[in-house]
Design an enzyme around this catalytic site. Structure first.
Site, PDB file in Angstrom:
ATOM      1  N   HIS A  33      41.787  41.494  42.044  1.00 40.19           N
ATOM      2  CA  HIS A  33      41.431  41.748  43.450  1.00 40.19           C
ATOM      3  C   HIS A  33      41.670  43.213  43.813  1.00 40.19           C
ATOM      4  O   HIS A  33      40.863  43.840  44.502  1.00 40.19           O
ATOM      5  CB  HIS A  33      42.290  40.890  44.385  1.00 40.19           C
ATOM      6  N   VAL A 172      39.246  41.559  35.209  1.00 42.66           N
ATOM      7  CA  VAL A 172      40.492  42.191  34.761  1.00 42.66           C
ATOM      8  C   VAL A 172      41.262  41.151  33.938  1.00 42.66           C
ATOM      9  O   VAL A 172      41.369  39.982  34.344  1.00 42.66           O
ATOM     10  CB  VAL A 172      41.322  42.679  35.962  1.00 42.66           C
TER      11      VAL A 172
END
Ligand code: PAF
Length: 281
Positions: A33, A172
């Site tokens: 995020h 990620v």
């Protein structure tokens, strides 16, 4: 960082800003995020994030009640990432009356994840359109880990002629390759050690296809079987075209993606690996 829960207050705070970059989330923020927030900062004049666990996109046996809610820690991370405004509505702010108008995506909503989570993408598309109407961003960012979600939201934005650039952020991963996800919190230590297998398998399918393998069904089945042998319960492993998320032809020349969803203990993990052919095949 300003924090608003009411739509009226948020609209007032956003008045006059020209290039709003918006990152919708359900909170329990991780480095994935934050990477989106950092990208948003490069692209917009004002970075707006939202945190809202959207009941509409959870099925009756999904994890709505136990989904991790960590607002205080999330606020600290967002402030450190220099997010300007957080919209964190209560259910009564976003759904003051039961939602009766929905965005009903086309057939792709029933495939891949949609086959196993009926109504999920309808709930996602509905809340995201509602958030877009409230925030009125010029740019909106979503992670590529939720590949089908990104595809559907991009398509919705085009088809409804919304003046918003949809930007996908790279997934990620931790050092072992596991895609970061709020749902990783459901993994026991033993499951946590096993979890990177999903990405390794997808990466090996991607390498095999890049090296010329064409029996996509066989590759999918082998990965499925290996997951089952190692205690996973797999919903799907699927090779699809990036452009329309449909199954490729045997002599496909378009870029592909291999996607999977599988359960390890009580965590349902999803992941994908893109397969690009820079010079065609
Ligand atoms: O990806 C998510 O966190 C959610 O599906 C989203 C886009 C915030 C909609 O609730």
């Amino acid at each position: 960082m300003q924090i608003h829960s009411s739509i009226a207050d948020l609209r007032q705070a956003l008045q006059g800003h020209r290039r709003i970059a918006f990152v919708p989330t359900m909170g329990n923020l991780h480095a994935g995020h934050i990477a989106l927030m950092n990208r948003a900062r490069q692209l917009g004049d004002l970075v707006v994030a939202s945190i809202f666990v959207n009941r509409l996109q959870f099925g009756p046996s999904d994890d709505f009640d136990r989904y991790p809610r960590t607002l205080e820690a999330d606020c600290a991370q967002l402030a450190a990432a220099q997010v300007d405004v957080l919209f964190a509505p209560a259910e009564s702010d976003l759904y003051p009356t039961a939602q009766q108008y929905y965005v009903d995506p086309p057939a792709i909503q029933h495939e891949l994840d949609g086959e196993f989570r009926p109504g999920h993408f309808r709930g996602v598309a509905t809340v995201v359109l509602k958030l877009f109407n409230i925030v009125q961003p010029q740019i909106a960012l979503f992670g590529k880990k939720d590949y089908q979600q990104l595809f559907i939201l991009r398509h919705m934005t085009q088809q409804l002629a919304l003046p918003i650039d949809i930007v996908g952020g790279e997934t990620v991963r931790d050092a072992g390759g596991l895609a970061l996800s709020s749902r990783n919190a459901y993994l026991s230590p033993a499951e946590r050690a096993e979890a990177p297998r999903l990405q390794r398998l997808l990466a090996s399918i991607a390498s095999a296809i890049a090296a010329g393998a064409r029996d996509f069904a066989e590759l999918e089945q082998q990965a499925f079987a290996e997951l089952e042998r190692n205690g996973w319960q797999t919903d799907y492993v699927a090779v699809r075209r990036q452009s329309d998320l449909q199954p490729p032809e045997a002599d496909e020349r378009e870029a592909l993606v291999v996607l999977a969803a599988s359960r390890l203990g009580s965590a349902r993990l999803i992941d994908n690996v893109e397969i690009d052919f820079p010079n065609g095949r």
